[in-house]
Design an enzyme around this catalytic site. Structure first.
Site, mmCIF file in Angstrom:
data_model
loop_
_atom_site.group_PDB
_atom_site.id
_atom_site.type_symbol
_atom_site.label_atom_id
_atom_site.label_comp_id
_atom_site.label_asym_id
_atom_site.label_seq_id
_atom_site.Cartn_x
_atom_site.Cartn_y
_atom_site.Cartn_z
ATOM 1 N N ARG A 181 -0.955 -25.260 29.183
ATOM 2 C CA ARG A 181 -0.722 -23.806 29.163
ATOM 3 C C ARG A 181 -1.651 -23.103 28.187
ATOM 4 N NH1 ARG A 181 5.784 -23.744 28.474
ATOM 5 N NH2 ARG A 181 6.312 -24.309 30.611
ATOM 6 N N GLU A 230 0.811 -1.215 0.000
ATOM 7 C CA GLU A 230 0.000 0.000 0.000
ATOM 8 C C GLU A 230 0.859 1.287 0.000
ATOM 9 O OE1 GLU A 230 -1.078 1.180 3.584
ATOM 10 O OE2 GLU A 230 -2.232 2.859 2.745
ATOM 11 N N ASP A 282 0.188 -9.124 4.276
ATOM 12 C CA ASP A 282 -0.999 -8.727 5.045
ATOM 13 C C ASP A 282 -2.301 -8.875 4.256
ATOM 14 O OD1 ASP A 282 0.806 -8.093 6.979
ATOM 15 O OD2 ASP A 282 0.408 -5.942 7.023
HETATM 16 O O1 F6P Z 1 3.447 -4.712 5.586
HETATM 17 C C1 F6P Z 1 3.747 -6.018 5.900
HETATM 18 C C2 F6P Z 1 4.301 -6.133 7.286
HETATM 19 O O2 F6P Z 1 4.590 -7.469 7.376
HETATM 20 C C3 F6P Z 1 3.393 -5.668 8.437
HETATM 21 O O3 F6P Z 1 2.492 -6.624 8.890
HETATM 22 C C4 F6P Z 1 4.377 -5.298 9.490
HETATM 23 O O4 F6P Z 1 3.875 -4.354 10.403
HETATM 24 C C5 F6P Z 1 5.498 -4.736 8.715
HETATM 25 O O5 F6P Z 1 5.500 -5.400 7.462
HETATM 26 C C6 F6P Z 1 6.805 -4.849 9.430
HETATM 27 O O6 F6P Z 1 7.871 -4.780 8.542
HETATM 28 P P1 F6P Z 1 9.217 -3.937 8.759
HETATM 29 O O7 F6P Z 1 9.678 -4.213 10.143
HETATM 30 O O8 F6P Z 1 10.108 -4.443 7.700
HETATM 31 O O9 F6P Z 1 8.857 -2.506 8.580
#
Ligand code: F6P
Length: 347
Positions: free
Chosen positions: A161, A102, A126
């Site tokens: 657990r 995005e 995502d």
């Molecule tokens: O956008 C994909 C994603 O996997 C999100 O779910 C996550 O918050 C983010 O990337 C984290 O990626 P980075 O640590 O590389 O910014």
């Protein structure tokens, strides 16, 4: 014709399948394919790598991206717009294929408005980009998370657990929903639907009464609303959050908060596992390799047909395209009705 190909944003299983398909399609059409290194930054740095049959050989099963990636935006830089346009023109790119999520498509849209011929390919584990049924990478991530749940069951059952698994999903709970349902989770928390921690506790206690001395809870990293319940709207925790280079909060950790709270309220031993980058790494599934290949071929067809400012889309088994503006207008989140239907599993 000369096409520049870049991968931008977080890495994602299937990126190399897209790059390979673009290179092979370009080769068959006598189009010059140039890999741009490290996302949009590669244009500014003039860092390029020719893509041909040899340079994309043996990569379809490899995670990550042979082109490197970054969360860099030329539009955040002083004079960046002009520099970007000049560099694209100087290099003689007839079009740029941007493979990204995005945030990267926001940049693609701005580049398109600037007059650059851009075609988008939707990428994210995502699965939250609108205008397409699936983004590649999601299937792999959902499968890895499902396997993690299967493996957590062993310790949960043997040690009696409560196991909390935190999966990725910034704004959308697709990974949590698909892996949670497939893995037989006893409760799932997603960003789209606020629930009370006591709703989770109730399920854990109901199971205990039925003789089930363990429970598996899945939570999306983006279900940060539980912080408000725990800290009673005290924002100190949020304020401390670091930002990534797209200006978004770095997520991760709600699983531990939830686990602490469940343990406090039930007095059952509760542990959290944060799956993290494991979900994005390693070999892509067959579905993601196939989807990536279809996107790659289609993106070159879109360039040939001058469908600029548009993003490839996979709809009911067919390739088509949507305007990037539409795709970035609204995130594709989990339908609350779908979540409610799944309540049958959370009792
Ligand atoms: O956008 C994909 C994603 O996997 C999100 O779910 C996550 O918050 C983010 O990337 C984290 O990626 P980075 O640590 O590389 O910014």
């Amino acid at each position: 014709m000369k096409i520049g190909i870049l991968t931008s944003g977080g890495d994602c299983p299937g990126l190399n399948a897209v790059i390979r398909a673009i290179a092979r399609k370009c080769d068959s059409e006598k189009i010059e394919a140039i890999g741009i290194m490290n996302g949009w930054k590669g244009i500014m740095d003039e860092s390029y790598k020719p893509l041909n049959l040899n340079s994309v050989a043996g990569i379809i099963n490899r995670g990550g991206t042979i082109l490197g990636t970054s969360r860099y935006s030329p539009f955040e830089e002083k004079g960046g717009e002009e520099k970007l346009l000049n560099k694209v023109n100087r290099e003689g790119f007839d079009a740029i294929i941007c493979i990204g999520g995005e945030g990267s498509h926001h940049i693609a849209y701005m580049a398109h408005k600037l007059g650059i011929n851009v075609v988008g390919v939707p990428k994210t584990i995502d699965n939250d980009i609108s205008g397409t049924d699936f983004t590649f990478g999601f299937d792999t991530a959902a499968n890895i998370a499902t396997e993690a749940i299967d493996r957590l069951h062993t310790t949960a059952e043997s040690h009696h657990r409560i196991m909390v698994l935190e999966v990725m999903g910034r704004h959308a709970g697709w990974i949590a929903m698909y892996s949670g349902i497939a893995g037989g989770a006893d409760y799932i928390l997603i960003p789209e639907k606020k629930v009370k921690i006591d709703d989770v506790v109730k399920v854990v206690m109901n199971r205990y009464k039925r003789g089930k001395l363990f429970s598996i809870i899945v939570i999306s990293e983006g279900a940060t609303y539980i912080e408000d319940e725990i800290f009673k709207k005290n924002k100190t925790l949020n304020e401390k959050k670091k930002l990534d280079s797209f200006g978004r909060a770095r997520l991760g950790g709600v699983g531990h908060l939830l686990a602490n709270e469940i343990e406090k309220r039930t007095e059952f031993e509760t542990r959290a596992t944060i799956l993290g980058y494991v979900q994005r790494g390693g070999v892509p599934t067959a579905f993601d390799r196939m989807l990536g290949s279809l996107y790659g071929i289609h993106s070159v067809d879109m360039v040939k047909n001058k469908r600029f400012g548009r993003m490839c889309s996979y709809r009911s088994g067919k390739m088509t395209d949507v305007s990037i503006k539409e795709a970035i207008g609204k995130l594709k989140t989990v339908d609350v009705e779908f979540f409610d239907k799944m309540q049958v599993f959370f009792r």
